[in-house]
Design a protein around this motif. Structure first.
Motif, PDB file in Angstrom:
ATOM      1  N   CYS A   6       0.886  -1.260   0.180  1.00 33.96           N
ATOM      2  CA  CYS A   6       0.026  -0.018   0.051  1.00 33.96           C
ATOM      3  C   CYS A   6       0.896   1.370   0.005  1.00 33.96           C
ATOM      4  N   VAL A   7       0.361   2.359  -0.428  1.00 36.56           N
ATOM      5  CA  VAL A   7       0.914   3.653  -0.571  1.00 36.56           C
ATOM      6  C   VAL A   7       0.240   4.780   0.241  1.00 36.56           C
ATOM      7  N   ALA A   8       0.640   5.141   1.190  1.00 33.14           N
ATOM      8  CA  ALA A   8      -0.286   5.988   2.196  1.00 33.14           C
ATOM      9  C   ALA A   8      -0.372   7.336   1.659  1.00 33.14           C
ATOM     10  N   PRO A   9      -1.326   7.976   1.657  1.00 38.09           N
ATOM     11  CA  PRO A   9      -1.299   9.258   0.945  1.00 38.09           C
ATOM     12  C   PRO A   9      -0.827  10.267   1.638  1.00 38.09           C
ATOM     13  N   SER A  10      -0.191  11.078   0.764  1.00 40.96           N
ATOM     14  CA  SER A  10       0.966  11.965   1.276  1.00 40.96           C
ATOM     15  C   SER A  10       0.206  13.339   0.690  1.00 40.96           C
ATOM     16  N   VAL A  11       0.129  14.407   1.915  1.00 39.19           N
ATOM     17  CA  VAL A  11      -0.299  15.909   1.560  1.00 39.19           C
ATOM     18  C   VAL A  11       0.892  16.797   2.126  1.00 39.19           C
ATOM     19  N   ASN A  12       0.857  17.974   1.562  1.00 37.52           N
ATOM     20  CA  ASN A  12       1.680  19.074   1.999  1.00 37.52           C
ATOM     21  C   ASN A  12       1.276  19.577   3.290  1.00 37.52           C
ATOM     22  N   ASP A  13      -0.090  19.899   3.195  1.00 37.81           N
ATOM     23  CA  ASP A  13      -0.422  20.604   4.416  1.00 37.81           C
ATOM     24  C   ASP A  13      -1.440  19.645   5.443  1.00 37.81           C
ATOM     25  N   VAL A  14      -0.645  18.835   6.251  1.00 38.16           N
ATOM     26  CA  VAL A  14      -1.250  17.708   6.809  1.00 38.16           C
ATOM     27  C   VAL A  14      -2.204  18.424   7.897  1.00 38.16           C
ATOM     28  N   GLY A  15      -1.982  19.728   8.459  1.00 38.44           N
ATOM     29  CA  GLY A  15      -2.871  20.212   9.509  1.00 38.44           C
ATOM     30  C   GLY A  15      -3.930  20.613   8.899  1.00 38.44           C
ATOM     31  N   ARG A  16      -4.305  20.948   7.748  1.00 33.11           N
ATOM     32  CA  ARG A  16      -5.498  21.447   7.156  1.00 33.11           C
ATOM     33  C   ARG A  16      -6.317  20.242   6.547  1.00 33.11           C
ATOM     34  N   GLN A  17      -5.718  18.976   6.230  1.00 36.09           N
ATOM     35  CA  GLN A  17      -6.196  17.919   5.687  1.00 36.09           C
ATOM     36  C   GLN A  17      -6.674  16.913   6.614  1.00 36.09           C
ATOM     37  N   ALA A  18      -6.376  17.099   7.907  1.00 39.44           N
ATOM     38  CA  ALA A  18      -6.649  15.978   9.042  1.00 39.44           C
ATOM     39  C   ALA A  18      -7.489  16.620  10.144  1.00 39.44           C
ATOM     40  N   ASN A  19      -8.011  15.803  11.021  1.00 37.35           N
ATOM     41  CA  ASN A  19      -8.726  16.294  12.138  1.00 37.35           C
ATOM     42  C   ASN A  19      -7.947  16.367  13.240  1.00 37.35           C
ATOM     43  N   VAL A  20      -6.785  15.693  13.411  1.00 35.97           N
ATOM     44  CA  VAL A  20      -5.704  15.758  14.594  1.00 35.97           C
ATOM     45  C   VAL A  20      -4.467  15.081  13.737  1.00 35.97           C
ATOM     46  N   VAL A  21      -3.386  15.697  14.183  1.00 40.17           N
ATOM     47  CA  VAL A  21      -2.059  15.237  13.792  1.00 40.17           C
ATOM     48  C   VAL A  21      -1.317  14.637  14.817  1.00 40.17           C
ATOM     49  N   PHE A  22      -0.863  13.665  14.698  1.00 40.33           N
ATOM     50  CA  PHE A  22       0.344  12.902  15.496  1.00 40.33           C
ATOM     51  C   PHE A  22       1.614  13.480  15.166  1.00 40.33           C
ATOM     52  N   SER A  23       2.419  13.818  16.111  1.00 37.67           N
ATOM     53  CA  SER A  23       3.695  14.324  15.705  1.00 37.67           C
ATOM     54  C   SER A  23       4.571  13.038  16.596  1.00 37.67           C
ATOM     55  N   PHE A  24       5.509  12.731  15.958  1.00 32.74           N
ATOM     56  CA  PHE A  24       6.396  11.469  16.386  1.00 32.74           C
ATOM     57  C   PHE A  24       7.795  12.189  16.533  1.00 32.74           C
ATOM     58  N   GLY A  25       8.400  12.169  17.907  1.00 33.09           N
ATOM     59  CA  GLY A  25       9.616  12.647  18.201  1.00 33.09           C
ATOM     60  C   GLY A  25       9.762  13.115  19.659  1.00 33.09           C
ATOM     61  N   GLY A  26      10.466  14.169  19.797  1.00 29.66           N
ATOM     62  CA  GLY A  26      10.450  14.913  21.106  1.00 29.66           C
ATOM     63  C   GLY A  26       9.792  16.132  21.110  1.00 29.66           C
ATOM     64  N   ASP A  27      10.177  17.003  21.923  1.00 28.91           N
ATOM     65  CA  ASP A  27       9.449  18.257  22.113  1.00 28.91           C
ATOM     66  C   ASP A  27       9.812  19.150  20.937  1.00 28.91           C
ATOM     67  N   GLY A  28      10.987  19.083  20.532  1.00 27.75           N
ATOM     68  CA  GLY A  28      11.646  19.993  19.392  1.00 27.75           C
ATOM     69  C   GLY A  28      10.646  19.562  18.196  1.00 27.75           C
ATOM     70  N   THR A  29      10.376  18.249  18.048  1.00 22.91           N
ATOM     71  CA  THR A  29       9.485  17.863  16.633  1.00 22.91           C
ATOM     72  C   THR A  29       8.239  18.482  16.864  1.00 22.91           C
ATOM     73  N   LEU A  30       7.512  18.485  17.986  1.00 20.80           N
ATOM     74  CA  LEU A  30       6.204  18.890  18.278  1.00 20.80           C
ATOM     75  C   LEU A  30       6.248  20.468  18.078  1.00 20.80           C
ATOM     76  N   LEU A  31       7.387  21.293  18.437  1.00 20.37           N
ATOM     77  CA  LEU A  31       7.387  22.623  18.148  1.00 20.37           C
ATOM     78  C   LEU A  31       7.430  22.876  16.885  1.00 20.37           C
ATOM     79  N   ARG A  32       8.154  21.994  16.010  1.00 24.43           N
ATOM     80  CA  ARG A  32       8.362  22.236  14.530  1.00 24.43           C
ATOM     81  C   ARG A  32       6.841  21.892  14.047  1.00 24.43           C
ATOM     82  N   THR A  33       6.086  20.935  14.302  1.00 25.89           N
ATOM     83  CA  THR A  33       4.894  20.594  13.952  1.00 25.89           C
ATOM     84  C   THR A  33       3.916  21.624  14.203  1.00 25.89           C
TER      85      THR A  33
END
Length: 306
Positions: free
Chosen positions: A53-80
């Motif tokens: 399977c190929v997961a759908p990719s979008v440039n603007d995840v924030g506007r295309q999703a109802n909730v966003v999972f950010s995998f990383g640390g606090d710095g990654t969440l800040l970037r997200t």
């Protein structure tokens, strides 16, 4: 609910975790969107081909999703948060870093997090952010979820920083720098410089000096309605102004930096049991006892012997 998936592609721990999450979502027939860097990383590792399977990719995840999972640390969440803004899409920080005050969902709790989201068993924690301006100069980022910082740029000697609050002089600091922190950022750089721990939904701003020349100079907590102006008055001494870790170097003095509460906020998803007190006890090891110290503890009924 549509799930957005993003994270730090430089962490090798991300990829097996991401595959587990995608399997959970596929099994439950829940739609999701991948940030391009995650989709590209999976393709480079032939993960999508192996799974068929190929997961759908979008440039603007924030506007295309109802909730966003950010995998990383606090710095990654800040970037997200900065990538998703100004969308008010709530974020789930999944910790595969070290401390994880912001990313407080551990990697083995992701399935539980998805279940809770589908049941509606969660709350939204709205976090204030700070709007920053440097007399029109480009700062890379113009708002901070954690903090903005004036700091030395490798040069010896202290900075002289004049600060006014609502046009009233507060202090002229002699220090390595100043931290202007949100309550969310009170457990970040400000904490390491001696600042107070605040409840993250409190409406205040913290000014924390970094290695101040005078020991009597302490952190100050201001109401969120405050408008702060800060000006470095050392001639020809380089310094940096950092906004959530993105730094811009300045060499000219007398630039007026303005810090105030922004009009928007950042929404974080909090699951049952993820109270800030639990996070503080766990991350800062409050109440933890070493085996050596526990041997010297008085018995539980010691108070009855007085």
């Amino acid at each position: 609910m549509i799930y957005g998936l993003t994270g730090n592609p430089h962490k090798e721990e991300l990829w097996p975790l991401l595959d587990r999450v995608i399997r959970v979502l596929d099994t439950r027939e829940l739609p999701y969107r991948l940030a391009p860097e995650l989709a590209n990383g999976r393709a480079e590792r032939n993960m999508a081909v192996q799974e068929g399977c190929v997961a759908p990719s979008v440039n603007d995840v924030g506007r295309q999703a109802n909730v966003v999972f950010s995998f990383g640390g606090d710095g990654t969440l800040l970037r997200t948060a900065h990538a998703v803004s100004p969308s008010d899409t709530p974020l789930v920080g999944v910790n595969i870093g070290r401390l994880g005050f912001l990313a407080d969902v551990e990697h083995n709790q992701v399935s539980r997090a998805v279940d809770a989201l589908e049941r509606g068993d969660y709350r939204i924690s709205s976090r204030m952010v700070l709007e920053v301006d440097a007399a029109g100069r480009n700062l890379g980022r113009n708002w901070a979820l954690n903090e903005c910082v004036i700091n030395r740029s490798g040069a010896a000697g202290l900075l002289r920083i004049a600060v006014t609050v609502n046009e009233e002089p507060l202090n002229t600091y002699w220090a390595d720098g100043l931290i202007f922190s949100t309550p969310t950022g009170s457990t970040a750089y400000s904490l390491s410089a001696g600042g107070p721990i605040l409840m993250p939904e409190t409406g205040v701003v913290i000014i924390t000096p970094i290695a101040a020349h005078t020991l009597s100079v302490r952190p100050v907590v201001l109401p969120a309605t405050a408008t702060i102006h800060a000006e470095v008055r050392n001639p020809e001494r380089p310094y940096v102004f950092a906004v959530d870790g993105v730094s811009t170097e300045f060499k000219e003095p007398a630039i007026s930096f303005t810090v105030r509460r922004a009009a928007h906020s950042v929404n974080l998803v909090k699951l049952d049991g993820s109270h800030v007190f639990n996070t503080l006890r766990r991350k800062l090891m409050w109440g933890a006892r070493s085996s050596a110290s526990s041997d010297n503890e008085p018995p539980e009924d010691a108070s009855q012997n007085h």
